[in-house]
Scaffold this motif. Structure first.
Motif, short mmCIF file in Angstrom:
data_model
loop_
_atom_site.label_atom_id
_atom_site.label_comp_id
_atom_site.label_asym_id
_atom_site.label_seq_id
_atom_site.Cartn_x
_atom_site.Cartn_y
_atom_site.Cartn_z
N ASP A 199 0.86 -1.17 0.00
CA ASP A 199 0.00 0.00 0.00
C ASP A 199 0.90 1.22 0.00
O ASP A 199 0.96 1.99 0.95
N SER A 203 -0.44 2.33 -5.12
CA SER A 203 -1.74 1.78 -4.77
C SER A 203 -2.47 2.63 -3.74
O SER A 203 -3.70 2.65 -3.71
N TYR A 204 -1.73 3.33 -2.91
CA TYR A 204 -2.41 4.07 -1.84
C TYR A 204 -2.57 5.55 -2.14
O TYR A 204 -3.51 6.19 -1.70
N GLN A 205 -1.62 6.10 -2.89
CA GLN A 205 -1.66 7.55 -3.10
C GLN A 205 -2.04 7.94 -4.53
O GLN A 205 -2.73 8.93 -4.74
N ALA A 221 -0.28 5.55 3.80
CA ALA A 221 -1.25 4.69 4.47
C ALA A 221 -1.08 4.67 5.98
O ALA A 221 -2.05 4.63 6.73
N SER A 243 -7.18 -3.05 -0.05
CA SER A 243 -5.74 -2.84 0.17
C SER A 243 -4.95 -3.84 -0.66
O SER A 243 -5.47 -4.84 -1.15
#
Lengths: 272, 211
Positions: A199, A203-205, A221, A243
């Motif tokens: 993450d 994938s997270y930002q 994250a 996630s």
């Protein structure tokens, strides 16, 4: 069970100079495998963090070394960057009295499909799957087609299971693009699972921005929580974002199986 | 083994690496921020080498530290470690590979790699760094690697093969010099090859100059 008391294990992750969580899954699995005392040494190395791929082999003292890429697929990193930076000549490299064994990326393990489905289920436990689009999102890159092919393979296998009304893929850097998810999915409920290890930055930002659930890059994250805000209601659709799969505890076993698979496939190369 | 050599170096009087200080203690080894050496009784005590990884992850303002050589290690902690193996592990979380690199260099098993070689082997988004001029390279390294604020490593590589980094202050390429400027008996903290952050900075420089 893999028992390599005279061997070293080096887990290679991408790492990030921007996101502190990118390396977390690699350290997590190295810690777990270290705790089981199966190898003489366990180290992590990164493209974007330290120790670098150029440094790590100086730290290793065993003569027998397994390199396992903690990457989601074959592709630019596993075929170009890692071999180049570690100066590998093939699956088995002999140098200065050491035997360096270059394993497949963890993402080649057949259990990735189950992990993706588990993430989808965790993110959206109550959606009617027969009215849901499952969207697997990968990086994709013009530098190497295998990154997208790996995601396509997951989509094919999941599609054959007929669990969801629709199963499709999208990418950051090649079509079909993630930002076009509205026109590329048909169902009211859309569950998005990143085909990524960490993450981290992408994938997270990055991906939440491409999906439209964030207007700007958010904090990492570890500094906020995006998954608990599911579902996101957008344009009459209900979007769930899962996630990444790389933090699954099962991944430590996947890494050990990757080593065992290398031994089975390259027994003759090593003995030569 | 590296841990045995580290123990010998400590017995010989080495007690520092980068911003760290370390010493034998009644229960094993003690590791701390050098600036805290006179106030360790006020420091928070940690006992696992893995705590080093978390301490080294953020600076005192909470900003992420992707490059461990930056002189902004947070203060106020002390690691009480039971044995030399744990000390080695903790040092590798603070300054990954620093001890192994120094020992390999000392034994002639590791050599510096010039910047040109590093840049010329790049592919993908970093291939363009091969266009960095010598002048750009010198300016970039002088600024991006300066010991007072950017990185405490001692640079042993030059721009071109077989050329020492004579464009840098002599102290920046002398392994016997303490880059913190404190003249401690410090383990050399070597840079044998440009890191990925410098390669990324080289890309930015080339991109800017081609606009």
């Amino acid at each position: 069970m893999v028992e390599k008391w005279e061997s070293a294990l080096v887990l290679v992750g991408h790492g990030s100079t921007l996101n502190p969580d990118s390396s977390a899954p690699t350290f997590q699995h190295a810690d777990e495998i270290g705790r089981r005392e199966l190898f003489a040494e366990v180290y992590c190395a990164f493209w974007k963090e330290e120790p670098s791929l150029r440094e790590v082999l100086r730290m290793v003292e065993s003569d027998d070394i397994y390199i396992v890429p903690n990457f989601i697929s074959e592709g630019y990193f596993t075929e170009t960057i890692i071999p180049r930076e570690l100066e590998l000549t093939g699956p088995v490299t002999r140098r200065s009295g050491k035997v360096i064994k270059y394993c497949e990326p963890v993402g080649n393990d057949p259990r990735m499909v189950d992990l993706l489905l588990r993430r989808a289920q965790d993110a959206a436990p109550n959606v009617p799957r027969e009215k849901t689009s499952l969207l697997i999102v990968g990086h994709g890159t013009s530098l190497n087609q295998k990154s997208a092919e790996a995601a396509q393979q997951q989509v094919r296998v999941i599609r054959e299971k007929r669990l969801y009304a629709e199963v499709t893929e999208a990418y950051m850097e090649e079509p079909p693009f993630i930002a076009d998810w509205r026109k590329n999915t048909s169902q009211r409920h859309v569950v998005v699972v990143p085909f990524f290890i960490a993450d981290g930055l992408h994938s997270y930002q990055d991906i939440p921005v491409l999906l439209g659930i964030e207007s700007d890059r958010t904090a990492a994250a570890s500094q906020q929580e995006i998954f608990r805000r599911n579902p996101y209601n957008m344009d009459g659709r209900e979007l769930y974002y899962a996630s990444a799969i790389g933090t699954e505890p099962l991944m430590a076993d996947v890494i050990l199986d990757t080593v065992a698979r290398f031994d089975r496939r390259h027994l003759c190369d090593v003995a030569a | 083994m590296i841990k045995d050599e580290l123990a010998r170096l400590i017995t010989d009087g080495y007690n520092a690496l980068g911003e760290l200080g370390f010493a034998e203690s009644s229960t094993g080894y003690r590791l701390y921020h050098w600036a805290d050496r006179n106030s360790l009784n006020q420091a928070r005590i940690y006992r696992s080498p893995k705590d080093a990884r978390e301490i080294a992850k953020y600076d005192s303002s909470g900003a992420y530290r992707p490059l461990k050589g930056v002189p902004n290690l947070p203060r106020g902690w002390v690691l009480e470690l039971p044995n030399i193996n744990d000390l080695k592990t903790a040092l590798d979380f603070f300054y990954p590979g620093a001890v192994a690199t120094w020992l390999a260099f000392r034994e002639g098993k590791a050599q510096p790699v010039c910047l040109r070689q590093t840049l010329n082997r790049q592919t993908g988004m970093y291939r363009v760094t091969g266009k960095l001029t010598d002048d750009q390279a010198q300016s970039l390294v002088k600024e991006a690697c300066r010991s007072d604020s950017r990185c405490l490593r001692t640079i042993l590589w030059g721009i071109e093969a077989d050329h020492p980094p004579d464009f840098l202050p002599a102290s920046k390429s002398d392994p016997t010099v303490d880059q913190t400027g404190q003249s401690r008996t410090t383990l050399p903290f070597l840079c044998l090859e440009a890191c990925n952050l410098l390669v990324a900075a080289a890309r930015t420089t080339v991109k800017k100059s081609s606009r």
